[in-house]
Design a protein around this motif. Structure first.
Motif, mmCIF file in Angstrom:
data_model
loop_
_atom_site.group_PDB
_atom_site.id
_atom_site.type_symbol
_atom_site.label_atom_id
_atom_site.label_comp_id
_atom_site.label_asym_id
_atom_site.label_seq_id
_atom_site.Cartn_x
_atom_site.Cartn_y
_atom_site.Cartn_z
ATOM 1 N N ASP A 147 44.562 16.941 -27.827
ATOM 2 C CA ASP A 147 43.308 16.672 -27.133
ATOM 3 C C ASP A 147 42.452 17.939 -27.102
ATOM 4 O O ASP A 147 42.867 18.981 -26.577
ATOM 5 N N ALA A 158 39.719 18.772 -25.465
ATOM 6 C CA ALA A 158 39.327 19.278 -24.150
ATOM 7 C C ALA A 158 40.483 20.010 -23.475
ATOM 8 O O ALA A 158 40.272 21.026 -22.797
ATOM 9 N N GLN A 181 40.754 23.389 -25.074
ATOM 10 C CA GLN A 181 39.680 24.267 -24.611
ATOM 11 C C GLN A 181 39.963 24.776 -23.201
ATOM 12 O O GLN A 181 39.719 25.952 -22.891
ATOM 13 N N TRP A 212 41.241 18.474 -17.339
ATOM 14 C CA TRP A 212 40.061 17.639 -17.609
ATOM 15 C C TRP A 212 39.062 17.735 -16.463
ATOM 16 O O TRP A 212 37.857 17.856 -16.689
ATOM 17 N N ASN A 251 37.332 21.107 -16.589
ATOM 18 C CA ASN A 251 36.340 21.128 -17.664
ATOM 19 C C ASN A 251 35.057 20.422 -17.224
ATOM 20 O O ASN A 251 33.943 20.903 -17.472
ATOM 21 N N HIS A 252 35.215 19.273 -16.586
ATOM 22 C CA HIS A 252 34.048 18.515 -16.123
ATOM 23 C C HIS A 252 33.277 19.301 -15.075
ATOM 24 O O HIS A 252 32.038 19.332 -15.093
ATOM 25 N N ARG A 306 31.283 21.968 -16.870
ATOM 26 C CA ARG A 306 30.129 21.392 -17.585
ATOM 27 C C ARG A 306 29.028 20.980 -16.624
ATOM 28 O O ARG A 306 27.841 21.015 -16.974
#
Length: 212
Positions: free
Chosen positions: A162, A164, A167, A197, A200-201, A204
């Protein structure tokens, strides 16, 4: 009929998982910054869940939900029979690509002829579930791992393919080999992945990035 062994953690293990992950100082900060995540529970409809997952591959959450809603409106309950009775052109009309039409039809055929026994997938170990799903066209390891996580609520799955997640690992643990990081999270790597996850969100969306 004998009882089945279901390979999923009791709900109380969610708190145990967070406590275990918090032994990692970086993950402890990630958890603090993102708060509690919902507890995952096994789906009562593994066949329909996999069909929905295929329909949403490589799409935004909003687009995937829209296609799924149109699919339900056209077919009603998603069963092998309803999918196989629906012409491919009609499935294409609700927003599925032709590749996804072929995949959902193949999944339906496998369920109908017993090649994949969806009712008993919950009784299989993680790798056995992956082995059952990978022969289906259009189903790769990533999709199988998402199925383990979100359909069967398996507690120790980390999808190394995956992007993400990779990263997130690179940002939070620069220079540390990914297996060295994820090994410390076992046997609760599913919750760790969900926190990556979520973080990351958050980044962002404009939140201050956490760095290792």
């Amino acid at each position: 009929m004998g009882s089945m062994t279901v390979f999923t953690a009791p709900l109380s293990h969610h708190a145990d998982a967070a406590a275990h992950l918090s032994h990692d100082p970086t993950m402890r900060e990630v958890i603090a910054r993102n708060g509690d995540l919902p507890v995952l529970t096994p789906t009562s409809d593994p066949f329909g869940t996999l069909i929905r997952s295929v329909g949403g591959q490589q799409l935004s959450v909003k687009a995937a939900a829209s296609i799924h809603a149109r699919l339900l409106e056209r077919l009603g309950p998603l069963t092998p029979g309803t999918l196989l009775r629906t012409p491919g052109e009609d499935l294409r009309a609700v927003g599925l690509s032709w590749a996804k039409v072929r995949t959902v039809q193949a999944i339906a055929e496998a369920a109908q002829d017993g090649t994949v026994d969806f009712a008993h997938l919950a009784a299989l170990p993680d790798e056995a579930v992956v082995d059952e799903l990978l022969p289906l066209p259009g189903i790769g390891r990533w999709t199988a791992e998402m199925f383990l996580m979100f359909a069967l609520a398996r507690p120790d799955v980390f999808s190394s393919g995956d992007l993400a997640l990779r990263q997130g690992l690179a940002r939070l643990y620069p220079g540390v080999p990914a297996p060295d990081v994820t090994a410390r999270w076992a046997p609760y790597r599913t919750l760790a992945a969900r926190y990556l996850w979520a973080d990351n969100h958050r980044v962002r969306a404009g939140g201050a990035p956490l760095t290792g």
